[in-house]
Design an enzyme around this catalytic site. Sequence first.
Site, PDB file in Angstrom:
ATOM      1  N   ASN A   7      -7.514  -4.019  11.199  1.00 55.13           N
ATOM      2  CA  ASN A   7      -8.229  -2.741  11.254  1.00 55.13           C
ATOM      3  C   ASN A   7      -8.887  -2.678  12.635  1.00 55.13           C
ATOM      4  O   ASN A   7      -9.950  -3.254  12.852  1.00 55.13           O
ATOM      5  CB  ASN A   7      -9.263  -2.715  10.121  1.00 55.13           C
ATOM      6  CG  ASN A   7     -10.041  -1.413  10.080  1.00 55.13           C
ATOM      7  OD1 ASN A   7      -9.905  -0.555  10.960  1.00 55.13           O
ATOM      8  ND2 ASN A   7     -10.872  -1.260   9.062  1.00 55.13           N
ATOM      9  N   LYS A  14     -11.180  -5.915  12.724  1.00 52.55           N
ATOM     10  CA  LYS A  14     -11.339  -6.677  11.482  1.00 52.55           C
ATOM     11  C   LYS A  14      -9.960  -7.178  11.077  1.00 52.55           C
ATOM     12  O   LYS A  14      -8.974  -6.465  11.252  1.00 52.55           O
ATOM     13  CB  LYS A  14     -11.863  -5.766  10.367  1.00 52.55           C
ATOM     14  CG  LYS A  14     -13.329  -5.466  10.481  1.00 52.55           C
ATOM     15  CD  LYS A  14     -13.822  -4.821   9.190  1.00 52.55           C
ATOM     16  CE  LYS A  14     -15.084  -4.042   9.451  1.00 52.55           C
ATOM     17  NZ  LYS A  14     -15.264  -2.862   8.658  1.00 52.55           N
ATOM     18  N   ARG A  89      -4.371  -0.609   9.449  1.00 51.60           N
ATOM     19  CA  ARG A  89      -5.046   0.576   8.943  1.00 51.60           C
ATOM     20  C   ARG A  89      -4.981   1.640  10.038  1.00 51.60           C
ATOM     21  O   ARG A  89      -5.378   1.383  11.178  1.00 51.60           O
ATOM     22  CB  ARG A  89      -6.502   0.252   8.627  1.00 51.60           C
ATOM     23  CG  ARG A  89      -7.248   1.477   8.189  1.00 51.60           C
ATOM     24  CD  ARG A  89      -8.726   1.221   8.101  1.00 51.60           C
ATOM     25  NE  ARG A  89      -9.383   2.427   7.636  1.00 51.60           N
ATOM     26  CZ  ARG A  89     -10.625   2.761   7.977  1.00 51.60           C
ATOM     27  NH1 ARG A  89     -11.312   1.975   8.776  1.00 51.60           N
ATOM     28  NH2 ARG A  89     -11.155   3.858   7.520  1.00 51.60           N
ATOM     29  N   HIS A 178     -10.585   7.341   3.279  1.00 48.34           N
ATOM     30  CA  HIS A 178     -10.779   6.244   2.307  1.00 48.34           C
ATOM     31  C   HIS A 178      -9.645   6.223   1.285  1.00 48.34           C
ATOM     32  O   HIS A 178      -9.821   5.769   0.142  1.00 48.34           O
ATOM     33  CB  HIS A 178     -12.100   6.389   1.512  1.00 48.34           C
ATOM     34  CG  HIS A 178     -13.345   6.179   2.307  1.00 48.34           C
ATOM     35  ND1 HIS A 178     -14.477   6.950   2.108  1.00 48.34           N
ATOM     36  CD2 HIS A 178     -13.659   5.305   3.289  1.00 48.34           C
ATOM     37  CE1 HIS A 178     -15.433   6.545   2.931  1.00 48.34           C
ATOM     38  NE2 HIS A 178     -14.960   5.551   3.662  1.00 48.34           N
ATOM     39  N   HIS A 204     -16.585   6.462  -3.938  1.00 45.72           N
ATOM     40  CA  HIS A 204     -16.595   5.388  -2.937  1.00 45.72           C
ATOM     41  C   HIS A 204     -17.885   5.549  -2.139  1.00 45.72           C
ATOM     42  O   HIS A 204     -18.005   6.425  -1.289  1.00 45.72           O
ATOM     43  CB  HIS A 204     -15.361   5.500  -2.030  1.00 45.72           C
ATOM     44  CG  HIS A 204     -15.335   4.494  -0.921  1.00 45.72           C
ATOM     45  ND1 HIS A 204     -14.448   3.427  -0.883  1.00 45.72           N
ATOM     46  CD2 HIS A 204     -16.093   4.377   0.188  1.00 45.72           C
ATOM     47  CE1 HIS A 204     -14.672   2.711   0.200  1.00 45.72           C
ATOM     48  NE2 HIS A 204     -15.668   3.267   0.876  1.00 45.72           N
ATOM     49  N   GLY A 206     -20.149   3.782   0.306  1.00 41.24           N
ATOM     50  CA  GLY A 206     -20.493   2.750   1.279  1.00 41.24           C
ATOM     51  C   GLY A 206     -21.302   3.411   2.369  1.00 41.24           C
ATOM     52  O   GLY A 206     -21.977   4.415   2.113  1.00 41.24           O
ATOM     53  N   ASN A 207     -21.232   2.874   3.568  1.00 40.44           N
ATOM     54  CA  ASN A 207     -21.861   3.536   4.695  1.00 40.44           C
ATOM     55  C   ASN A 207     -21.277   4.925   4.865  1.00 40.44           C
ATOM     56  O   ASN A 207     -21.985   5.908   5.031  1.00 40.44           O
ATOM     57  CB  ASN A 207     -21.558   2.710   5.937  1.00 40.44           C
ATOM     58  CG  ASN A 207     -22.800   2.395   6.663  1.00 40.44           C
ATOM     59  OD1 ASN A 207     -23.763   3.174   6.622  1.00 40.44           O
ATOM     60  ND2 ASN A 207     -22.798   1.274   7.341  1.00 40.44           N
ATOM     61  N   ARG A 237     -24.102  10.211   8.314  1.00 34.73           N
ATOM     62  CA  ARG A 237     -23.433  11.517   8.398  1.00 34.73           C
ATOM     63  C   ARG A 237     -24.085  12.505   7.438  1.00 34.73           C
ATOM     64  O   ARG A 237     -24.464  12.146   6.315  1.00 34.73           O
ATOM     65  CB  ARG A 237     -21.951  11.407   8.035  1.00 34.73           C
ATOM     66  CG  ARG A 237     -21.146  10.575   8.995  1.00 34.73           C
ATOM     67  CD  ARG A 237     -19.656  10.697   8.684  1.00 34.73           C
ATOM     68  NE  ARG A 237     -18.883   9.733   9.418  1.00 34.73           N
ATOM     69  CZ  ARG A 237     -18.123   8.788   8.858  1.00 34.73           C
ATOM     70  NH1 ARG A 237     -18.053   8.688   7.538  1.00 34.73           N
ATOM     71  NH2 ARG A 237     -17.440   7.961   9.607  1.00 34.73           N
ATOM     72  N   ARG A 281     -30.271  -0.737   1.434  1.00 38.76           N
ATOM     73  CA  ARG A 281     -31.261  -1.741   0.996  1.00 38.76           C
ATOM     74  C   ARG A 281     -32.626  -1.463   1.605  1.00 38.76           C
ATOM     75  O   ARG A 281     -33.659  -1.603   0.941  1.00 38.76           O
ATOM     76  CB  ARG A 281     -30.778  -3.147   1.357  1.00 38.76           C
ATOM     77  CG  ARG A 281     -29.654  -3.618   0.460  1.00 38.76           C
ATOM     78  CD  ARG A 281     -28.909  -4.759   1.030  1.00 38.76           C
ATOM     79  NE  ARG A 281     -28.113  -4.347   2.181  1.00 38.76           N
ATOM     80  CZ  ARG A 281     -27.092  -5.026   2.677  1.00 38.76           C
ATOM     81  NH1 ARG A 281     -26.756  -6.176   2.146  1.00 38.76           N
ATOM     82  NH2 ARG A 281     -26.420  -4.574   3.704  1.00 38.76           N
ATOM     83  N   GLY A 329     -21.881   1.601  -4.295  1.00 36.69           N
ATOM     84  CA  GLY A 329     -21.314   1.807  -5.639  1.00 36.69           C
ATOM     85  C   GLY A 329     -21.193   0.525  -6.439  1.00 36.69           C
ATOM     86  O   GLY A 329     -21.391   0.509  -7.654  1.00 36.69           O
ATOM     87  N   GLU A 330     -20.903  -0.585  -5.741  1.00 38.44           N
ATOM     88  CA  GLU A 330     -20.718  -1.861  -6.451  1.00 38.44           C
ATOM     89  C   GLU A 330     -22.035  -2.594  -6.673  1.00 38.44           C
ATOM     90  O   GLU A 330     -22.135  -3.425  -7.576  1.00 38.44           O
ATOM     91  CB  GLU A 330     -19.773  -2.774  -5.647  1.00 38.44           C
ATOM     92  CG  GLU A 330     -18.342  -2.285  -5.642  1.00 38.44           C
ATOM     93  CD  GLU A 330     -17.454  -3.038  -4.665  1.00 38.44           C
ATOM     94  OE1 GLU A 330     -17.665  -4.247  -4.468  1.00 38.44           O
ATOM     95  OE2 GLU A 330     -16.554  -2.407  -4.091  1.00 38.44           O
ATOM     96  N   GLU A 381      -9.274  -2.582  -0.047  1.00 39.12           N
ATOM     97  CA  GLU A 381      -8.397  -1.784   0.819  1.00 39.12           C
ATOM     98  C   GLU A 381      -7.374  -2.664   1.538  1.00 39.12           C
ATOM     99  O   GLU A 381      -6.230  -2.266   1.738  1.00 39.12           O
ATOM    100  CB  GLU A 381      -9.258  -1.018   1.832  1.00 39.12           C
ATOM    101  CG  GLU A 381     -10.134   0.015   1.148  1.00 39.12           C
ATOM    102  CD  GLU A 381     -11.234   0.563   2.035  1.00 39.12           C
ATOM    103  OE1 GLU A 381     -12.319  -0.054   2.082  1.00 39.12           O
ATOM    104  OE2 GLU A 381     -11.023   1.587   2.690  1.00 39.12           O
TER     105      GLU A 381
END
Length: 394
Positions: A7, A14, A89, A178, A204, A206-207, A237, A281, A329-330, A381
């Site tokens: 990615n 990554k 990706r 996503h 989904h 996340g950030n 965003r 957090r 979400g998780e 992913e």
Amino acid sequence: MKVLVLNSGSSSLKYQVVDMLKEEAIAEGICERIGLEKSQMKYKANGKKEEILHDMPTHKEAIDLVLKTLQGENGVIKSIEEIDAIGHRVVHGGEKFDKSVIVTKEILKEIQNLSSLAPLHNPANALGIEVCMELMPDKKNVAVFDTAFHQTMTREAYMYALPYEDYEDLKVRKYGFHGTSHYFVSQEAAKVLNNPEAKVIVCHLGNGASISAVKAGKCIETSMGLTPLQGLMMGTRCGDIDPAAVLYVMEKRGLTAKEMDTRMNKKSGILGVFGSSSDFRDLSKAIEEGNERAKTAYEMFVHRIKSYIGSYAAALNGVDAICFTAGIGENASKVREDVCKGLTYLGIDFNSEENSTRKDGIQELTKEGSKVKVFKIPTNEELVIAKDTYSLVK
Ligand code: ADP
């Protein structure tokens, strides 16, 4: 049978090596600050972690370092020959790509041509592919697009009500992102429900955050648009706003288009409203300390998700399961609870006790007999990219 998953971002890379027999990552890491001072690579394999400071002026040095480390002291392969193919990706596939493809010179050109739709992502994704073609000329590269899964949306869902020539000439429409995550999670839900026809809503969170409506394995609606800016409120965003507000703020503050773009993509969302951080957090901690702006940001975040779920339940004419995935979400059980407690009318009998019990893997968060089920489903992913890559090259 191993696939290297890459990615490539503008200054980061990554990576994972996925063992296709076990369907799990056997090594993973990230190269950061590519092209900048103090570039470094983080690497994790065989239960060990390493941090390597190394000059990486371009992606070529980064990928070279990844390959060397994979064959090094704490490596997972003896030689590059053990890598069967490379899965990349790619963020934007436009209308051209509705599935993953083996990259040829012509395909690479098309990915580069799509850069005008994703100027921050596609050039870097294409660069990663080019470097792999150069460093490993005998290996096949597969492009897996973030937008592909959403290409099943029909006109009424993807069109914007702008003058038609903006769609025809400029390809301005909703694409959605996503996609690999929405695909993976909706498939997992259909498996658990033992119903390939299931109507599933995937959140989904996340950030970056997006939500999709999936029916019988096909996406029929999603919240991100031409770019990832549309839809839910995100870390930095803004998500949905009145388009006229953009022009108003630009005019009143004397901002250029580029400055306004940065304002909406990097300075808005949770960061914009809360003011101190985009990280969930930090937001949760500030709420505990009584921070009113943090509370507002949190309530907005939840409210938007709930509104989208209502709208997608209508678009699907009912829903069998709602799934939560990605960092928030998780992990943020309170978000799941606060979203679901306002959705009893849909037929959700939420299991608060189970929701607040942290477990690995898939968790069902509704009581037995609940008409609509709620799941926490960890996304993967990289596995989708690796599987697509493997099935195309084998
Ligand atoms: P991305 O891949 O888009 O960068 P992630 O899926 O990694 O994002 O999600 C990052 C978000 O998840 C951050 O806002 C982070 O604070 C949040 N997050 C991670 N762990 C937790 C946790 N235990 N509780 C609440 N939020 C969490």
